[in-house]
Design an enzyme around this catalytic site. Structure first.
Site, PDB file in Angstrom:
ATOM      1  N   SER A  86       1.295  -1.270  -0.064  1.00  0.00           N
ATOM      2  CA  SER A  86       0.003   0.134   0.133  1.00  0.00           C
ATOM      3  C   SER A  86       1.300   1.664  -0.074  1.00  0.00           C
ATOM      4  CB  SER A  86      -0.948  -0.082   1.233  1.00  0.00           C
ATOM      5  OG  SER A  86      -1.318   1.155   1.170  1.00  0.00           O
ATOM      6  N   LYS A 135      -1.435  -0.960  -4.086  1.00  0.00           N
ATOM      7  CA  LYS A 135      -2.319  -0.249  -3.922  1.00  0.00           C
ATOM      8  C   LYS A 135      -1.709   0.915  -3.696  1.00  0.00           C
ATOM      9  CE  LYS A 135      -4.203  -0.268   0.561  1.00  0.00           C
ATOM     10  NZ  LYS A 135      -5.790  -1.085   1.760  1.00  0.00           N
ATOM     11  N   LYS A 155      -3.167   4.952  -2.549  1.00  0.00           N
ATOM     12  CA  LYS A 155      -4.328   6.224  -1.866  1.00  0.00           C
ATOM     13  C   LYS A 155      -4.037   7.223  -2.453  1.00  0.00           C
ATOM     14  CE  LYS A 155      -3.708   3.845   2.086  1.00  0.00           C
ATOM     15  NZ  LYS A 155      -4.969   3.349   2.513  1.00  0.00           N
ATOM     16  N   ASP A 169      -7.652   3.258  -3.029  1.00  0.00           N
ATOM     17  CA  ASP A 169      -7.968   3.641  -1.960  1.00  0.00           C
ATOM     18  C   ASP A 169      -8.707   4.618  -1.409  1.00  0.00           C
ATOM     19  OD1 ASP A 169      -8.872   2.800   0.903  1.00  0.00           O
ATOM     20  OD2 ASP A 169      -7.438   2.519   1.616  1.00  0.00           O
ATOM     21  N   GLU A 219     -11.544   0.947  -3.131  1.00  0.00           N
ATOM     22  CA  GLU A 219     -11.309   0.946  -1.829  1.00  0.00           C
ATOM     23  C   GLU A 219     -12.006   2.072  -1.219  1.00  0.00           C
ATOM     24  OE1 GLU A 219      -9.485  -0.658   1.879  1.00  0.00           O
ATOM     25  OE2 GLU A 219      -8.521  -1.372  -0.239  1.00  0.00           O
ATOM     26  N   ASP A 222     -14.248  -1.400   3.821  1.00  0.00           N
ATOM     27  CA  ASP A 222     -13.156  -1.416   4.900  1.00  0.00           C
ATOM     28  C   ASP A 222     -13.947  -1.144   5.711  1.00  0.00           C
ATOM     29  OD1 ASP A 222     -11.402  -1.133   6.084  1.00  0.00           O
ATOM     30  OD2 ASP A 222      -9.913  -0.747   4.953  1.00  0.00           O
ATOM     31  N   LYS A 269      -9.965  -6.464   8.279  1.00  0.00           N
ATOM     32  CA  LYS A 269      -9.015  -6.450   9.094  1.00  0.00           C
ATOM     33  C   LYS A 269      -9.492  -7.034  10.472  1.00  0.00           C
ATOM     34  CE  LYS A 269      -7.622  -2.093   6.588  1.00  0.00           C
ATOM     35  NZ  LYS A 269      -6.971  -1.070   6.448  1.00  0.00           N
ATOM     36  N   GLY A 309      -4.666  -4.587   5.961  1.00  0.00           N
ATOM     37  CA  GLY A 309      -3.302  -4.007   6.360  1.00  0.00           C
ATOM     38  C   GLY A 309      -3.693  -2.197   7.900  1.00  0.00           C
TER      39      GLY A 309
END
Length: 370
Positions: A136, A162, A164, A189, A214, A239, A263, A291
């Site tokens: 990520s 991934k 952000k 995400d 996400e 999430d 998670k 994570g």
């Protein structure tokens, strides 16, 4: 089994580089390591993953530690249990505070696995010695910097990337990565950074062949996510608003998503996580292990859970050096050909380094139980 002593280690581990998301920058991993010790002197470890501020979800570190110390522990005085799953029903009366619950329950699972002479992986139904993992990446200053970071991670062997995103740090950034790496498994995400006014912007991401988008909308929303999923081919992944199997069931019924970022810490522990895994498998939802920038204890728990066969998508379980120059465990997790080794020793399979703990410790608290 009965817990006789609990030690809370409040630690701050410096990060290699700041990790940036839509809700801020993180320069260190601040967490509480929970050590439970039973009547035979066997220790089990969990990691309290709540962030210092209530920006990811409502729960935050100081409050979660308070719940453990002042609410849960007095209720564990003289409590005897035969299996760690009993913890969930005993403390179901506590509303929310899932990360506090998960940290304590994780320690119970570790003790249980050690007492039965099994690895946590075997105890949770996992299999295999190695696991494909993803990485990520936080929000970067510009698309060029992001492409450079992605290139480095691909060079290290990570199987999935991934990125952000947030408004004005999305289309151009994703486009640059996709142009540079047309074949890489890529996802975005948002950490709830968007509103209904951003529908056209989010729909534009559909052309980049992302594996999923996400949590674009708020942590309590199911309707906007359902509306977006209906209008795009890319999988919508939930999430932050998944705290229990009931939330997954609601998302499924409303068609709010086609994927779940699971998670363990966010859903209250392994017991609830296993329920979610089972529901997703039976109903065709893609489930993968997310994570929380874990230190070594949390990472070991995640690897054991993610080694179950239902997790076919690489999770956010990066190598130690992705986040830290030094961790709190003796043998750190190292990436090899895009994979991490799943601990095979009894319990969580890693040893705490008390020397490293002392290096990063902010406070230590020992609590005796009856």
């Amino acid at each position: 089994m009965r817990i006789r002593q609990i030690t809370l280690y409040h630690v701050r581990i410096p990060m290699v580089v700041p990790f940036s998301t839509s809700f801020g920058d993180m320069y260190e991993k601040e967490c509480v390591i929970v050590e439970l010790k039973d009547e035979e002197g066997i220790s089990g470890y969990g990691e309290l993953e709540a962030f210092p501020l209530p920006d990811y979800i409502e729960e935050f570190l100081v409050a979660a530690k308070f719940i453990i110390e002042k609410v849960m522990l007095p209720q564990m005085n003289s409590w005897e249990f035969s299996h760690p799953s009993e913890f969930q029903s005993r403390f179901s009366w506590i509303r929310g505070n899932e990360m506090a619950k998960a940290a304590v329950e994780a320690g119970l699972w570790d003790i249980y696995a050690k007492k039965t002479n099994r690895s946590l992986q075997e105890t949770l139904g996992g299999e295999g010695k190695f696991l494909d993992v993803g990485v990520s990446l936080g929000i970067q200053k510009n698309p060029a910097e992001l492409v450079a970071r992605v290139k480095d991670c691909i060079g290290q062997g990570y199987k999935r990337i991934k990125v952000k995103i947030k408004p004005d740090h999305d289309i151009a950034y994703i486009a640059a990565v996709r142009e540079a790496f047309p074949e890489v498994l890529l996802m975005a995400d948002a950490n709830s950074a968007y509103t209904s006014a951003d529908f056209d912007r989010l729909k534009e991401l559909d052309r980049f062949q992302l594996t999923m988008i996400e949590q674009p909308f708020s942590i309590r929303d199911f309707t906007l996510h359902a509306r977006l999923q209906k209008q795009i081919q890319t999988l919508v992944c939930l999430d932050e608003n998944i705290r229990s199997v009931e939330d997954v069931e609601q998302a499924y019924q409303m068609k709010s998503c086609r994927a779940i970022n699971l998670k363990m810490a966010r859903v209250g522990g392994h017991t609830e996580a296993l329920k979610i895994v089972d529901f997703c498998a039976k109903n065709g939802l893609l489930v993968w292990c997310g994570g929380m920038l874990e230190a070594g204890i949390g990472r070991a728990h995640n690897l054991a859970l993610a080694s179950r066969k239902e997790f076919g998508f690489p999770g956010d379980i990066s190598a130690t050096d992705r986040y830290f120059n030094e961790d709190i465990i003796e043998e750190e997790f190292k990436l090899k050909n895009g994979r991490l080794a799943v601990p095979q020793k009894t319990g969580i399979g890693v040893e705490i380094s008390k020397k490293k703990i002392e290096k990063f410790i902010d406070s230590k608290q020992v609590i005796k139980l009856g």
